[in-house]
Design an enzyme around this catalytic site. Sequence first.
Site, PDB file in Angstrom:
ATOM      1  N   GLY A 189      19.812  92.905  71.648  1.00 49.42           N
ATOM      2  CA  GLY A 189      20.064  92.632  70.232  1.00 49.42           C
ATOM      3  C   GLY A 189      19.632  91.222  69.874  1.00 49.42           C
ATOM      4  N   GLY A 190      20.597  90.335  69.736  1.00 47.50           N
ATOM      5  CA  GLY A 190      20.344  88.979  69.256  1.00 47.50           C
ATOM      6  C   GLY A 190      19.189  88.275  69.963  1.00 47.50           C
ATOM      7  N   ASN A 236      16.345  95.522  69.822  1.00 48.50           N
ATOM      8  CA  ASN A 236      16.934  96.154  68.645  1.00 48.50           C
ATOM      9  C   ASN A 236      17.154  95.038  67.631  1.00 48.50           C
ATOM     10  OD1 ASN A 236      18.456  97.370  66.693  1.00 48.50           O
ATOM     11  ND2 ASN A 236      20.234  97.807  67.987  1.00 48.50           N
ATOM     12  N   TRP A 237      16.257  95.001  66.656  1.00 50.50           N
ATOM     13  CA  TRP A 237      16.314  93.887  65.696  1.00 50.50           C
ATOM     14  C   TRP A 237      17.488  94.027  64.716  1.00 50.50           C
ATOM     15  CZ3 TRP A 237      10.545  92.923  63.791  1.00 50.50           C
ATOM     16  CH2 TRP A 237       9.780  92.479  64.878  1.00 50.50           C
ATOM     17  N   HIS A 259      23.859 104.427  68.126  1.00 50.49           N
ATOM     18  CA  HIS A 259      24.294 103.046  68.365  1.00 50.49           C
ATOM     19  C   HIS A 259      25.755 102.907  67.920  1.00 50.49           C
ATOM     20  CE1 HIS A 259      24.639  98.714  68.189  1.00 50.49           C
ATOM     21  NE2 HIS A 259      23.586  98.668  68.982  1.00 50.49           N
ATOM     22  N   GLY A 301      27.113  91.548  70.679  1.00 53.71           N
ATOM     23  CA  GLY A 301      27.134  90.446  69.719  1.00 53.71           C
ATOM     24  C   GLY A 301      28.305  89.502  69.903  1.00 53.71           C
ATOM     25  N   SER A 331      24.915  91.624  74.799  1.00 52.66           N
ATOM     26  CA  SER A 331      24.780  90.194  75.112  1.00 52.66           C
ATOM     27  C   SER A 331      23.909  89.922  76.334  1.00 52.66           C
ATOM     28  CB  SER A 331      26.165  89.542  75.266  1.00 52.66           C
ATOM     29  OG  SER A 331      26.873  89.622  74.041  1.00 52.66           O
TER      30      SER A 331
HETATM   31  P1  13P Z   1      23.498  91.937  71.469  1.00 53.44           P
HETATM   32  O1  13P Z   1      22.427  91.784  72.531  1.00 53.44           O
HETATM   33  O2  13P Z   1      23.284  91.060  70.292  1.00 53.44           O
HETATM   34  O3  13P Z   1      24.876  91.845  72.058  1.00 53.44           O
HETATM   35  O4  13P Z   1      23.354  93.437  70.913  1.00 53.44           O
HETATM   36  C1  13P Z   1      23.280  94.485  71.804  1.00 53.44           C
HETATM   37  C2  13P Z   1      22.906  95.711  71.055  1.00 53.44           C
HETATM   38  O5  13P Z   1      23.692  96.214  70.268  1.00 53.44           O
HETATM   39  C3  13P Z   1      21.572  96.262  71.264  1.00 53.44           C
HETATM   40  O6  13P Z   1      21.461  97.524  70.699  1.00 53.44           O
END
Ligand code: 13P
Length: 252
Positions: free
Chosen positions: A234-235, A9-10, A96, A174, A213
């Site tokens: 995410g990240g 998920n960018w 989300h 995040g 994370s």
């Molecule tokens: P992170 O991996 O950056 O914590 O984000 C998770 C997320 O929200 C994926 O949709």
Amino acid sequence: MRKKMVAGNWKMHGNLAENEQLLNAIIPSLSELRANVQFAVCVPFPYLSSVQNLLQHTNIALGAQNVSQFDKGAYTGEVSVAMLNDFGCSYVIVGHSERRMLYGESNALVADKYIAAQHGKLIPILCVGETLEQREAGITEQVIQEQLRAVTEKAGVDSLSKAVIAYEPVWAIGTGKTASPQQAQDIHASIRQGIAIQSADVADELTILYGGSVKANNASELFAMPDIDGGLIGGASLIADEFIAISRALNN
Ligand code: 13P
């Protein structure tokens, strides 16, 4: 057998040049992995067309991060399912926590988006998860069951055979804080059990991703859990080496 999946998920990151660089680094490594894992990237709307081109003839599917619940009409700023179909999307994230919290998306609205996605033959990645406050109040499972019930009551439990669920504890998104493998497993198992009450077959086949994370250094232990079928990343999905390592961790 349950399908396994790693989806990036960018969020609101990237630009034309960076996206191309990232995908050119990821595509060759993922192409070497076995076919029983589905890979996907969910990208910002303006990049759907260019990313669609870059992903041609690869084993990485294209997804979006949001969609309108409406087919078409006077909804300034919205993007319809048909528009996502035009760019070859296979997946769309719905519900989300960032959309629930920052844009006030209710359980009912998320259910409508989920239904709209499935009408258009998109596979919704339905996100559920609790805030830290809710976890500390001991209502995690209740919150998640309500989020799921809003969808199954409107769309029926069988609709989940054409959907993916992502459990994303809000406190782990995040923040660098990951749910421990056991904490995540407990919630994944309770999601599956809740659905099994309505349909054991659907529950058994349902792909449930963990998000929050996930990194190269914790992916293996999370993916080793029996009810964790992959990750929504995410990240770490923005860093080629991380995304490749996470994908390999699931493929083992
Ligand atoms: P992170 O991996 O950056 O914590 O984000 C998770 C997320 O929200 C994926 O949709």
